[in-house]
Structures are given as C-alpha cells and as structure tokens.
Design an enzyme around this catalytic site. Structure first.
Site, PDB file in Angstrom:
ATOM      1  N   ASP A 133       4.534  41.632 109.367  1.00  0.00           N
ATOM      2  CA  ASP A 133       5.026  41.600 107.995  1.00  0.00           C
ATOM      3  C   ASP A 133       4.650  40.277 107.317  1.00  0.00           C
ATOM      4  OD1 ASP A 133       6.960  42.744 105.922  1.00  0.00           O
ATOM      5  OD2 ASP A 133       7.902  40.805 106.326  1.00  0.00           O
ATOM      6  N   GLU A 154       0.034  43.188 107.256  1.00  0.00           N
ATOM      7  CA  GLU A 154       0.498  43.465 105.897  1.00  0.00           C
ATOM      8  C   GLU A 154       0.125  42.248 105.052  1.00  0.00           C
ATOM      9  OE1 GLU A 154       4.360  44.122 103.032  1.00  0.00           O
ATOM     10  OE2 GLU A 154       4.243  42.534 104.526  1.00  0.00           O
TER      11      GLU A 154
END
Length: 553
Positions: free
Chosen positions: A203, A245
């Site tokens: 993330d 990401e």
C-alpha cells in the site's frame, strides 16, 4: 506451450476481497477468514487464480484496517493465525494463491511503536517516526486526503512536537531513514511468507521517504529499499510476488518495476480512469494514447489492470479536462465524490447497462496485464453513497435472497454494514444464488469470459499489442500477439451501432474465429475487412490458419 512457473502472476486472474465483507461464518455480523475459506469453491469455479485480501491485521479500524496496530496478528473478529494457515492450505490445494495487503508507509497511532514513541522524546522508538518542531517542513508534499486533512503534520501534545503523516492524522508515517524500521518491515514480510503467503500488495509505496525540496514521492531511496526487499524475497521465498500501489503518472508508475529487480507488478492507475473517459467521449483515443505511454515494461513484470476497487475511483492522475468529464458523466450527485475521486461501484457507474458492463470487462481481460476483479462486481452489485468514507463500496457480499443477503445469520442490526436494498440493486434480485440459476446472468457471463481468457492466457496476458489504424474514432481495435498466437480485439465505444473497415494485409489468408463461441468468419483477403457493431459491443477473434475442412462464411 511451456509456462515459466515463477511468472504465474503474468497469466493469473486476481480477485480482491475484504475479509470483513465477504462471508460471516460464525454469525457475529462480520465476515471472517473461515468465511473466505468456505467460499473457496465459489471463487475457484468463478476462475480466480489469486485472492488479494485487504488488511486483516489487528487495528482500531478507523481506516478499515489500513491503520495497523500489530503487524504480526489477525483482527480478533476475523479469526486466528491457525484459521489463516488453514485458508492458505485449502487455497493452495485448489491451485489458488493468496496475497495480502501490507501497509508499509504508516501504522496506527495505537500501535505499541507509536505509543512508546510519544512516551518521551528519549524513547528508543522515537526515531521510528518523523518529528519536527516546525510544521512548514516538506511543504512540497501534496495533501492526499483533501476532504479531511489540512496538513501532513499533526501536533503531539505530550512531547510537544509535530509528527508526519501522509494520510489520516491517526496514521503516523514510519521513518524509513531508520535502518531498524527497514529491517522490521522485512521481518513482518518474512513472518507471513513463512506461513505460506504468496506475496504482498504493498500500500502507498511512493511515500516511504521524505526529502526537503521534493514532493516526497518516488524518491530514489524508496526505490532502493524495495530493491532490498525484492532481493530478500527472491533469496528466501522464490515464487512470491510484490504488487505496487503507486497512483502515479506513467513514467513514475513504470519506474517501480526497476530493472526487473523491484516490483513484479504494479496497478495500472494511468489506464483505469481513461477507460471510463473513452466511454464517456465514445472515443478510442484516451485508451490508445495511455497504453502507448505505459508500454513497454520489463519482460518479467506486469501491470495489474482493474476497473474498480475498494477505494474511490481516483482522478489525481488525469488532466483537468478528463476530470471534468468524469465528474459530469459518472458523479453528478455530490455524495458520489470523495477527495479527488468517485466512490461508486462498477455497475452503478455504468447505470447498470449490461452492454457497457460486458464491454469494459472485455477490455479488462484483453488489454495488457493481469486482470483484477473486485468482489461483487461479477454479479453487478450496487453501492450505498450515503455510507461514510469509502464504505459504500464495501458492503456485504450478496450470496442469496435470504436474510442479510445470505452473508450472515446475525440479526440485521448486528451487521457491520447494511446490505444493499435500493430497488435496482436489491440483494433479493442481485445475488449469487439467483444468478447461478439464470444462464444469461452477469455472473454466468463473467464466469464464461474468465474461462475463455484462461484458454488464451498467454496471448492476452503476455502478448504484445498493436493498435490498428482506421477512420472510426468510436472503435478501438488492436492485435495481441504471442509466439504464433494472434487475437484481434474490436470494441465499439459508442452508444450507437457503427461499422469498421480494417486493412489487414499482413494477415491475408487467415481465418478469424470468434473466441467465445468458436464461430468462424470468412478468411482475410487483400480487400478491407468489414465489421458491423452493435452499440457497446465487441469481438475477440483468434486469427487461425484455415484447415482443409474449413468452409467459407
């Protein structure tokens, strides 16, 4: 054809799901790990090769688990480490893999690391976070959550300093300039990989380091750290993957592949919104233009391509004109917008128009990269824009028309979120059981398309792409090629019927065979090849050598 096993991710179909939202096995109103395990047969039959689980670690749940308070644990409502081991074992026995979301940039302010850090300026954990007496440092860094945050600094009254956070103020950023932090995060990864996990979706990767006079994004130090992580994984856990990401412009997004020594995969944020822009404008150019920017990439790397996910449909990396088009076409109600994006599911975004839904899925499955499906989109689930934050696209999976959409046996008031009851998307109609019984349902169509995609996994997943020139801007057409395999893909982006004339001299003598039905088209000759297309329709055509038994037409 020989398949290189370590490159499994290049041929895989990924399926994203929040444990909390998928299936409640114990009747407490919250989905759990055993619930995911009980639905593995459904996911396997659908065609999912790899599950991506949203964060399931211990958390105060102020940001749906992206605020982690213990990286070595599982949120008690979701189950135990033994439950997770059993899930991995059963997934692997079906030939499926599992990757987990790992939040590396920040943790929760309830994490013991941060609690120790704020106990005293002399605490050994103090240097695990980024502190300042001056809230004007790193002023070049943008604020990501523009709807809720006014600064990237938050005041800590006990020790009277500001701490740095790129996301919510209850999520202090970790200090990656500290070698202890860098090594600890590698230890977190080792813990889960030893258990049998197949990799991580990392993330918010662009933000790990801070440097004055920069945007504090995509810094060389960040890339250097992920190269370290990749070396560790290849040495200790071969065959596992890293998925980035990185919501960035194409050149910055591509950089996360490194020289095949950083991330194996990265989400294709540049492409995703432009699929919707192309539909809104009924013009192929936005897709053609962006795909030319995002290729080529290193041979052993791949894009993860997606239509929707658990976050808002982000519009940070589009032009202001494209953003205006997206808002006017897909987010007319203010409640549909969040930060710089649109918080809606796929079916409502496209007004539940079946032809448009089929078209974008056909694009997802045939453009370069590995497709990622979001749970519930295969049945055309709706959303609830009146729930806060991004919760409107994280509602309970709709399994049946029974109470609570078959998600849980709990009293409805106990559910973590109400199921969708709006008339057009009511769980009484939109659910797995009902759609299983209807041969023409969205679910059965998606299942069929995924099986076709698997038959052509290498040409669709690994093949080159060549856009075909013609005069009709409403139509997107390209050839995917891998070895001797060729697939002609044609898409009418318009809401009206249209036609297409393609000059295909290099394929003269080959016969187009429709990939889904096997229907044979006339051979390609020297004259232009003519297609008629219904509104929002498409063709996938394998180009094959005719056999002696073939008949024309």
């Amino acid at each position: 054809m020989h398949v290189d096993v370590p490159l499994w991710y290049r041929d895989a179909i990924f399926y994203e799901l929040p444990v909390k939202s998928f299936y409640d096995s114990n009747g407490d109103g919250i989905g759990d790990i055993n619930g995911v395990r009980l639905k593995l047969d459904y996911l396997h039959a659908l065609g999912a090769d790899c599950l991506w689980l949203l964060p399931f670690y211990n958390s105060p749940m102020k940001d749906d688990g992206y605020d982690i308070s213990d990286y070595y644990s599982i949120q008690p409502e979701y189950g135990t480490l033994d439950d997770f081991r059993l899930l991995l074992a059963e997934a692997h026995s079906r030939g499926m893999k599992i990757i987990a979301d790992l939040v590396m940039n920040h943790c929760s302010d309830q994490h013991s690391w941060f609690r120790e850090a704020v106990s005293s300026r002399e605490s050994p954990r103090r240097q695990w976070f980024v502190w300042s007496d001056d809230a004007s440092r790193y002023s070049g860094a943008r604020i990501i959550f523009t709807d809720t945050e006014i600064s990237n600094w938050a005041w800590e009254p006990r020790t009277k300093q500001y701490y740095w956070h790129r996301f919510y103020s209850h999520q202090p950023d970790l200090n990656y300039d500290n070698p202890e932090v860098r090594e600890e995060m590698k230890n977190v990864m080792r813990f889960w990989l030893r258990m049998g996990l197949d990799g991580f979706r990392c993330d918010a990767v662009p933000y790990l380091f801070e440097r004055e006079g920069t945007t504090c994004e995509n810094l060389p130090e960040t890339h250097a750290y992920f190269k370290e992580v990749r070396r560790m994984m290849e040495k200790e856990f071969p065959g596992t993957i890293l998925l980035a990401e990185a919501n960035q412009w194409p050149s910055d997004a591509k950089a996360y592949f490194g020289d095949q020594d950083e991330f194996h995969m990265a989400f294709n944020f540049p492409l995703m919104p432009r699929i919707f822009v192309a539909l809104a404008k009924e013009d192929a150019y936005p897709i053609v233009n962006i795909v030319k920017e995002i290729i080529p990439i290193p041979e052993k790397c791949d894009w993860a391509i997606f239509l929707r996910n658990h976050d808002e449909l982000t519009l940070e990396m589009v032009t202001s004109e494209e953003r205006d088009i997206m808002y006017s076409e897909y987010a007319r109600h203010p409640k549909m917008r969040l930060n710089i994006g649109i918080r809606r599911r796929l079916a409502p975004l496209l007004d539940n128009d079946r032809a448009s839904l089929e078209l974008v899925h056909a694009l997802l499955l045939s453009l370069p990269g590995s497709p990622v499906l979001y749970y519930g989109d295969e049945i055309g689930m709706g959303d609830n824009i009146y729930l806060g934050d991004r919760n409107g696209v994280r509602t309970p999976m709709q399994w049946s028309y029974d109470r609570n959409a078959g998600f849980s046996s709990a009293d409805t008031e106990q559910l973590f979120s109400p199921p969708i009851t709006s008339p057009n998307y009511h769980y009484g109609n939109v659910n797995v059981d009902s759609e299983n019984r209807l041969p023409t349902s969205m679910l059965n169509w998606v299942r069929k398309m995924l099986s076709v995609r698997k038959r052509y996994a290498q040409v669709m997943g690994r093949g080159s792409i060549k856009f075909l020139e013609h005069r009709n801007r409403h139509v997107l057409s390209y050839i995917r090629s891998y070895g001797e395999d060729r697939m002609l893909c044609i898409f009418n982006l318009s809401r009206k019927p249209t036609y297409l004339e393609l000059s295909l001299p290099e394929f003269s003598g080959l016969r187009p065979v429709e990939a889904i039905s096997g229907a044979q088209f006339p051979r390609i000759g020297d004259l232009p090849y003519f297609f008629t297309l219904h509104p929002r329709s498409f063709f996938w055509l394998g180009l094959t050598e005719p056999t002696g038994s073939d008949e024309e037409g």
